[in-house]
Motif scaffolding. Structure first.
Motif, PDB file in Angstrom:
ATOM      1  N   TYR B  24      59.211  12.482  22.431  1.00 29.65           N
ATOM      2  CA  TYR B  24      59.622  12.981  21.120  1.00 29.65           C
ATOM      3  C   TYR B  24      61.109  13.289  21.193  1.00 29.65           C
ATOM      4  O   TYR B  24      61.511  14.149  21.983  1.00 29.65           O
ATOM      5  CB  TYR B  24      58.860  14.246  20.748  1.00 29.65           C
ATOM      6  CG  TYR B  24      57.413  14.004  20.373  1.00 29.65           C
ATOM      7  CD1 TYR B  24      57.093  13.411  19.158  1.00 29.65           C
ATOM      8  CD2 TYR B  24      56.384  14.379  21.220  1.00 29.65           C
ATOM      9  CE1 TYR B  24      55.770  13.196  18.808  1.00 29.65           C
ATOM     10  CE2 TYR B  24      55.064  14.161  20.883  1.00 29.65           C
ATOM     11  CZ  TYR B  24      54.766  13.577  19.667  1.00 29.65           C
ATOM     12  OH  TYR B  24      53.462  13.370  19.320  1.00 29.65           O
ATOM     13  N   VAL B  31      60.927  15.852  24.321  1.00 28.69           N
ATOM     14  CA  VAL B  31      59.666  16.162  25.000  1.00 28.69           C
ATOM     15  C   VAL B  31      59.006  14.861  25.458  1.00 28.69           C
ATOM     16  O   VAL B  31      58.775  13.965  24.645  1.00 28.69           O
ATOM     17  CB  VAL B  31      58.696  16.897  24.043  1.00 28.69           C
ATOM     18  CG1 VAL B  31      57.368  17.169  24.743  1.00 28.69           C
ATOM     19  CG2 VAL B  31      59.313  18.184  23.533  1.00 28.69           C
ATOM     20  N   SER B  53      45.362  22.162  26.186  1.00 36.16           N
ATOM     21  CA  SER B  53      46.212  22.048  25.011  1.00 36.16           C
ATOM     22  C   SER B  53      47.634  21.681  25.430  1.00 36.16           C
ATOM     23  O   SER B  53      48.169  22.241  26.376  1.00 36.16           O
ATOM     24  CB  SER B  53      46.185  23.380  24.281  1.00 36.16           C
ATOM     25  OG  SER B  53      47.081  23.352  23.216  1.00 36.16           O
ATOM     26  N   CYS B  55      48.622  18.640  26.517  1.00 36.82           N
ATOM     27  CA  CYS B  55      48.731  17.622  27.571  1.00 36.82           C
ATOM     28  C   CYS B  55      48.983  16.229  26.987  1.00 36.82           C
ATOM     29  O   CYS B  55      49.219  15.287  27.734  1.00 36.82           O
ATOM     30  CB  CYS B  55      47.477  17.614  28.435  1.00 36.82           C
ATOM     31  SG  CYS B  55      46.036  16.945  27.596  1.00 36.82           S
ATOM     32  N   LYS B  57      46.939  14.678  24.355  1.00 31.34           N
ATOM     33  CA  LYS B  57      45.750  13.994  23.837  1.00 31.34           C
ATOM     34  C   LYS B  57      45.966  13.531  22.393  1.00 31.34           C
ATOM     35  O   LYS B  57      45.739  12.358  22.063  1.00 31.34           O
ATOM     36  CB  LYS B  57      44.526  14.930  23.871  1.00 31.34           C
ATOM     37  CG  LYS B  57      44.260  15.586  25.201  1.00 31.34           C
ATOM     38  CD  LYS B  57      43.057  16.507  25.149  1.00 31.34           C
ATOM     39  CE  LYS B  57      43.181  17.696  24.219  1.00 31.34           C
ATOM     40  NZ  LYS B  57      44.128  18.725  24.648  1.00 31.34           N
TER      41      LYS B  57
HETATM   42  N1  LIG Z   1      56.052  15.969  16.465  1.00 33.70           N
HETATM   43  C1  LIG Z   1      56.361  16.463  17.666  1.00 33.70           C
HETATM   44  N2  LIG Z   1      57.654  16.713  17.986  1.00 33.70           N
HETATM   45  C2  LIG Z   1      57.986  17.195  19.203  1.00 33.70           C
HETATM   46  N3  LIG Z   1      57.114  17.470  20.171  1.00 33.70           N
HETATM   47  C3  LIG Z   1      55.804  17.258  19.927  1.00 33.70           C
HETATM   48  C4  LIG Z   1      55.361  16.752  18.664  1.00 33.70           C
HETATM   49  N4  LIG Z   1      54.016  16.640  18.700  1.00 33.70           N
HETATM   50  C5  LIG Z   1      53.638  17.062  19.919  1.00 33.70           C
HETATM   51  N5  LIG Z   1      54.707  17.431  20.662  1.00 33.70           N
HETATM   52  C6  LIG Z   1      54.687  17.899  22.054  1.00 33.70           C
HETATM   53  O1  LIG Z   1      54.080  16.915  22.850  1.00 33.70           O
HETATM   54  C7  LIG Z   1      53.207  17.503  23.785  1.00 33.70           C
HETATM   55  C8  LIG Z   1      51.798  16.973  23.620  1.00 33.70           C
HETATM   56  O2  LIG Z   1      51.288  17.420  22.397  1.00 33.70           O
HETATM   57  P1  LIG Z   1      49.847  17.015  21.854  1.00 33.70           P
HETATM   58  O3  LIG Z   1      49.708  15.546  21.946  1.00 33.70           O
HETATM   59  O4  LIG Z   1      49.667  17.625  20.508  1.00 33.70           O
HETATM   60  O5  LIG Z   1      48.882  17.721  22.908  1.00 33.70           O
HETATM   61  P2  LIG Z   1      47.321  18.052  22.816  1.00 33.70           P
HETATM   62  O6  LIG Z   1      46.738  17.336  21.660  1.00 33.70           O
HETATM   63  O7  LIG Z   1      46.788  17.598  24.109  1.00 33.70           O
HETATM   64  O8  LIG Z   1      47.221  19.536  22.669  1.00 33.70           O
HETATM   65  C9  LIG Z   1      53.313  19.010  23.607  1.00 33.70           C
HETATM   66  O9  LIG Z   1      54.228  19.494  24.536  1.00 33.70           O
HETATM   67  C10 LIG Z   1      53.848  19.146  22.222  1.00 33.70           C
HETATM   68  O10 LIG Z   1      54.619  20.304  22.104  1.00 33.70           O
END
Ligand SMILES: Nc1ncnc2c1ncn2[C@@H]1O[C@H](COP(=O)(O)OP(=O)(O)O)[C@@H](O)[C@H]1O
Ligand SMILES: [Mg+2]
Lengths: 313, 385
Positions: B24, B31, B53, B55, B57
Motif C-alpha cells: 500500500y 505498508v 488481524s 496479516c 487476509k
Molecule cells: N487501504 C489500505 N491502505 C494502507 N494500508 C492498508 C490498507 N488496507 C490494509 N492495510 C494494511 O495492510 C495490512 C493487512 O491488512 P488486512 O489485509 O486488512 O489484514 P487482515 O484482513 O488479515 O486483518 C495491515 O497492516 C493493514 O493496516
C-alpha cells in the motif's frame, strides 16, 4: 435547511429528553420566541393583509375584501364591470417562475451532484477544505454577488470582451436581460444548497455497496444509477427543495439580471410593497398563493418520505 | 510451498497465486501487506485463509475479487491471468464482511441483482432466485427489506446474492464474525453444507482457528503478509512447521532441546528443562549438538504420581483449572534428576497438561503436588524457526 437535512439522519435518543422534562420548556423558550416572532406572526400578518382593502396611498384599509385574490385569478375588464374571465398574466408569471426554478434546480443538480461526490470521496482530512471553497462566495452579500454577475455578463463586460479579443465571437453575446442570465444568477446563488445536503448523504453512504454492485457485474454507470443515487436520494431531494423553493420566490437575480420582460414572482411581490404605487393586499395575496403551492409540494415530499420509511411494499 | 510453485502450470487449479506482493503506497510509511506469496487453491475446495488481524487476509481476498491492485505477481483463475480484470469482469462473487446488502431493494431484488446485470432472461432469474432463497430457507422473506431482517438472515441473503450468479469462486471475508456464538456454530454447518451442494470453490477468511479447523478442506495459516503453512486441519494441528503455527492454532508447549544422536528417520534429543532424553521422528537434516525447538500439545502430556523412574520428567503442580471437558494443569519442571539435585526447586520452565474429565470430581492432583511428567510417544514435533 438543517431541518430538512436532519430528517434523514438518525434521531437522537429519546430517553435523554425525559430527564430534563421540567426545565425543558424554559430551555425551549428562545426557540419558541424566534419561531413565533420571526415566522408565525409575519405569516399571520400577511394572511390578514391579503384579505384587506388597498389604500391607494400605500398600506391598507382595515376592511375585509377578496379583491386581491379576485384580481389574481379573474379579469373583469378595465372598469371591473365585465363578466369575469380567467386572468392569465399572473398565472403566466407563476408558470415562468416555476420553469425558471425547475431549470435552476436541474442545473444545480447536474453540477452539484458530481461536486458533492467528488468532495465526499476525498481523504477525510481534505474534505473540509473543499467544502470551505464551496462556501467562499457566501462571505459576500447576495446583492453584491448578483450585481457583480451583471457586470460580468453584460455586453461590454469581461466575458464578452475576452471572447471578442480572442476572436471566438464577432459581436458580443447578449446575455443580460435574458432567461439565461436569470439561470446563471439562480444557479450561482443556490448551488451550495444542492451541494451540501448531497455531500452529507454521500458522506454517510456505505461505499461497500458500490463494491458489492461491481462484484455483481455492474458497470460504473449502472452502479451510479441503481445503487448510489437511490441510496442518497434523501439528500438529493433535500437539495432540490432547497434550490427550487428559494428560486421560485427569488427577486434579486430576476430583477437585476432578467430585466423588465422576464418578470418572476419575487419581483411581482416586491413591486407591490415598493413606494406609493404598491398594492399591499395584492402583494400579500400573491405571497400566500406562493406559500400554498410550496406547502403542497412539501406535503408530497413528506408523504413520499413516510411511504419510503415504511418500506417493505 | 514448493508444491505450489511446481503446480503453477496445472490448469485444474481454481486459483493460482503466483509470487504476489502487495504494497500500500504511502508518502512516508508504505505498508507491505503481502510479501511474495505463492500457492494454489483446488477446484471445488473449501479453502480457508487463517491468521491474526492485520496479516493480510482481506488484502489477498480483495485482490482475488479485483478490488485491490496487485503490486507484483499474478493471480490466475483456472489457468487464466485475471490480474488486470475489473471486479465486474471476474466470474467471482463476494460475501462482504458487513454484508453490504442494498438497503433500498427487497431480499428478492438483492438476490436477483447479479443475474439481472448478466442479462439472464426473466424466467431464469425468477427460477434461480427462488432456488437460492429456498437454499438459504428465506423464501418467506422475499419481499422484506434488509433492515427488516436479523443479522443471521442478512448474512444468509448476502450468501444467496453471491451464489445466485453461479460464480466459479466464492469469496467470504469473516462472514460469521458479526453473529453471536450459537448462530455462528449453526452457520458453520450450513456454509459447509452449501459448499458441498453447490460445488463452488469457497475461499473463506477468518481469524478464528476453531472456525477454520471445523469447516475447511485446507487451511493457509498466514502471518505478517506471508503464508506460514498450508494443509488440512489435522496437518496443521498435529504437524505445525514452526513456532507461529504451533502457538496460533490451539495451545502448545515449546521445549528447547539439543540433538544428541541422529538415526535414520528420527533423532535423539535432550530437553534443556528436566534433561529427559526423547526420540523424535523427523526427516529433516540435523546435526549433532544442534539446538532445536520441540512442540507438544497439552493433551499429549501425561501427569502421574511422582516416581523415581529415570525416563520420566518430574515437576510441581503450579495451578489447576477446571475447563468442563478437561482439566488444565500448569506444572513447573524440576531441574535434571541425574544431578541428584531434586530438591523440588523449579527451574522456571512450565509445561501445560490437559487431562480429560470423566465426571468423577476432576483431577486427583492439587496445587503443590510433586508429579511425574510423561510425554507420549510420537507426540513431539520439531519446529523450524
Ligand atoms: N487501504 C489500505 N491502505 C494502507 N494500508 C492498508 C490498507 N488496507 C490494509 N492495510 C494494511 O495492510 C495490512 C493487512 O491488512 P488486512 O489485509 O486488512 O489484514 P487482515 O484482513 O488479515 O486483518 C495491515 O497492516 C493493514 O493496516
Ligand atoms: Mg480482514
Amino acid at each position: 435547511m438543517a431541518g430538512i437535512i436532519n430528517q434523514t439522519s438518525k434521531t437522537t435518543d429519546g430517553a435523554q429528553t425525559s430527564i430534563v422534562d421540567g426545565k425543558q420548556h424554559i430551555l425551549l423558550l428562545p426557540a419558541w420566541l424566534i419561531i413565533g416572532v420571526l415566522l408565525v406572526i409575519p405569516v399571520i400578518l400577511m394572511l390578514v393583509y391579503s384579505f384587506l382593502t388597498q389604500d391607494f396611498r400605500g398600506g391598507v384599509i382595515w376592511e375585509f375584501s377578496l379583491e386581491a385574490y379576485d384580481q389574481f385569478f379573474f379579469d373583469r375588464g378595465l372598469f371591473g364591470d365585465e363578466p369575469p374571465s380567467i386572468e392569465w398574466t399572473y398565472i403566466g408569471i407563476f408558470w415562468r417562475s416555476f420553469l425558471q426554478a425547475l431549470f435552476a434546480m436541474i442545473f444545480c443538480f447536474l453540477i452539484g451532484f458530481p461536486t458533492a461526490y467528488f468532495i465526499a470521496t476525498r481523504a477525510p482530512q481534505s474534505r473540509s477544505f473543499w467544502l470551505f471553497l464551496v462556501t467562499i462566495p457566501y462571505w459576500v452579500n447576495l446583492l453584491i454577488r448578483t450585481v457583480s454577475m451583471k457586470f460580468l455578463i453584460r455586453d461590454n463586460g469581461p466575458i464578452n470582451t475576452w471572447l471578442l479579443s480572442g476572436g471566438i465571437i464577432d459581436e458580443p453575446i447578449s446575455m443580460i436581460n435574458t432567461n439565461f442570465a436569470i439561470q446563471i444568477g439562480l444557479f450561482y446563488s443556490y448551488l451550495p444548497f444542492m451541494v451540501l445536503p448531497i455531500y452529507a448523504s454521500i458522506e454517510r453512504y456505505n461505499f461497500a455497496l458500490s463494491e458489492a454492485a461491481a462484484d455483481l457485474y455492474s458497470s460504473r454507470w449502472v452502479t451510479l444509477f441503481k445503487i448510489v443515487i437511490p441510496s442518497v436520494k434523501p439528500g438529493i431531494i433535500a437539495g432540490c427543495i432547497l434550490v427550487f423553493i428559494p428560486s421560485l420566490g427569488a427577486f434579486l437575480a430576476p430583477d437585476l439580471l432578467g430585466g423588465a420582460k422576464n418578470f418572476m414572482i419575487g419581483s411581482l411581490v416586491e413591486e407591490q410593497f415598493k413606494g406609493q404605487a404598491g398594492d399591499w393586499p395584492f402583494g400579500a395575496a400573491v405571497s400566500m398563493i406562493l406559500l400554498s403551492i410550496i406547502m403542497v409540494i412539501l406535503l408530497f415530499y413528506a408523504r413520499a418520505q413516510i411511504r419510503q420509511n415504511d418500506g417493505g411494499h | 510451498m514448493d508444491k505450489a510453485k511446481t503446480a503453477n502450470n496445472n490448469k485444474t487449479h481454481a486459483i493460482d497465486i503466483l509470487s504476489v506482493t502487495k504494497i500500500y503506497p504511502h508518502r512516508t510509511h508504505p505498508v507491505t501487506a503481502l510479501n511474495d506469496i505463492s500457492f494454489a487453491i483446488e477446484d471445488n475446495e473449501f479453502f480457508t485463509l487463517l491468521g491474526p488481524s492485520g496479516c493480510g487476509k482481506t488484502t489477498l481476498l480483495r485482490m482475488i475479487g479485483g478490488f485491490e491492485g496487485i503490486t507484483k505477481g499474478q493471480i490466475q483463475l483456472y489457468g487464466e491471468d485475471i490480474s488486470t480484470l475489473q471486479p465486474n469482469q471476474r466470474p467471482i462473487n463476494t460475501v462482504f464482511q458487513q454484508y453490504a446488502l442494498f438497503p433500498h431493494l427487497t431480499v428478492f431484488e438483492n438476490v436477483a441483482f447479479g443475474l439481472k446485470r448478466l442479462g439472464r432472461d426473466r424466467a431464469f432469474i425468477q427460477k434461480q432466485t427462488e432456488a437460492m432463497l429456498e437454499l438459504i430457507r428465506m423464501a418467506d422473506f422475499a419481499h422484506r427489506k434488509p433492515n427488516q431482517l436479523s443479522g443471521g438472515q442478512q448474512q444468509r441473503v448476502a450468501l444467496a446474492r453471491a451464489l445466485a450468479p453461479q460464480p466459479k469462486v466464492l469469496l467470504l471475508d469473516e462472514p460469521l464474525s458479526a453473529l453471536d456464538l450459537k448462530l455462528r456454530q449453526a452457520m458453520r454447518e450450513e456454509l459447509k453444507d452449501i459448499q458441498k451442494k453447490t460445488g463452488i470453490t469457497f475461499i473463506f477468511v477468518t481469524h478464528d482457528q476453531e472456525e477454520a479447523l471445523t469447516m475447511s478442506d485446507r487451511i493457509a495459516v498466514m502471518s505478517n503478509g506471508e503464508v506460514q503453512q498450508i494443509g488440512t486441519a489435522t496437518d496443521i494441528y498435529d504437524h505445525p512447521i514452526n513456532h507461529f503455527v504451533a502457538t496460533f492454532i490451539g495451545e502448545a508447549n515449546i521445549l528447547s532441546a539439543s540433538v544428541t544422536k541422529i538415526n535414520k528417520n528420527s533423532i535423539m534429543a535432550t530437553l534443556a528443562a528436566g534433561g529427559g532424553s526423547v526420540e523424535v521422528a523427523t526427516d529433516l537434516a540435523m546435526t549433532k549438538g544442534q539446538k532445536i525447538s520441540l512442540m507438544i500439545r497439552p493433551e499429549r502430556v501425561k501427569i502421574g504420581k511422582a516416581s523415581r523412574a529415570k525416563s520420566a520428567l518430574s515437576g510441581v503442580v503450579q495451578s489447576i483449572s477446571y475447563l468442563g471437558t478437561d482439566t488444565q494443569l500448569h506444572v513447573s519442571l524440576n531441574a535434571r534428576q541425574e544431578t541428584e539435585l531434586n530438591t523440588g526447586q523449579s527451574n522456571g520452565e512450565i509445561i501445560i497438561a490437559r487431562q480429560q474429565n470423566h465426571g468423577d470430581g476432576g483431577s486427583p492432583f492439587h496445587k503443590g503436588d510433586a508429579v511425574s511428567v510423561t510425554i507420549a510417544e510420537n507426540a513431539l514435533r520439531i519446529l523450524q524457526d
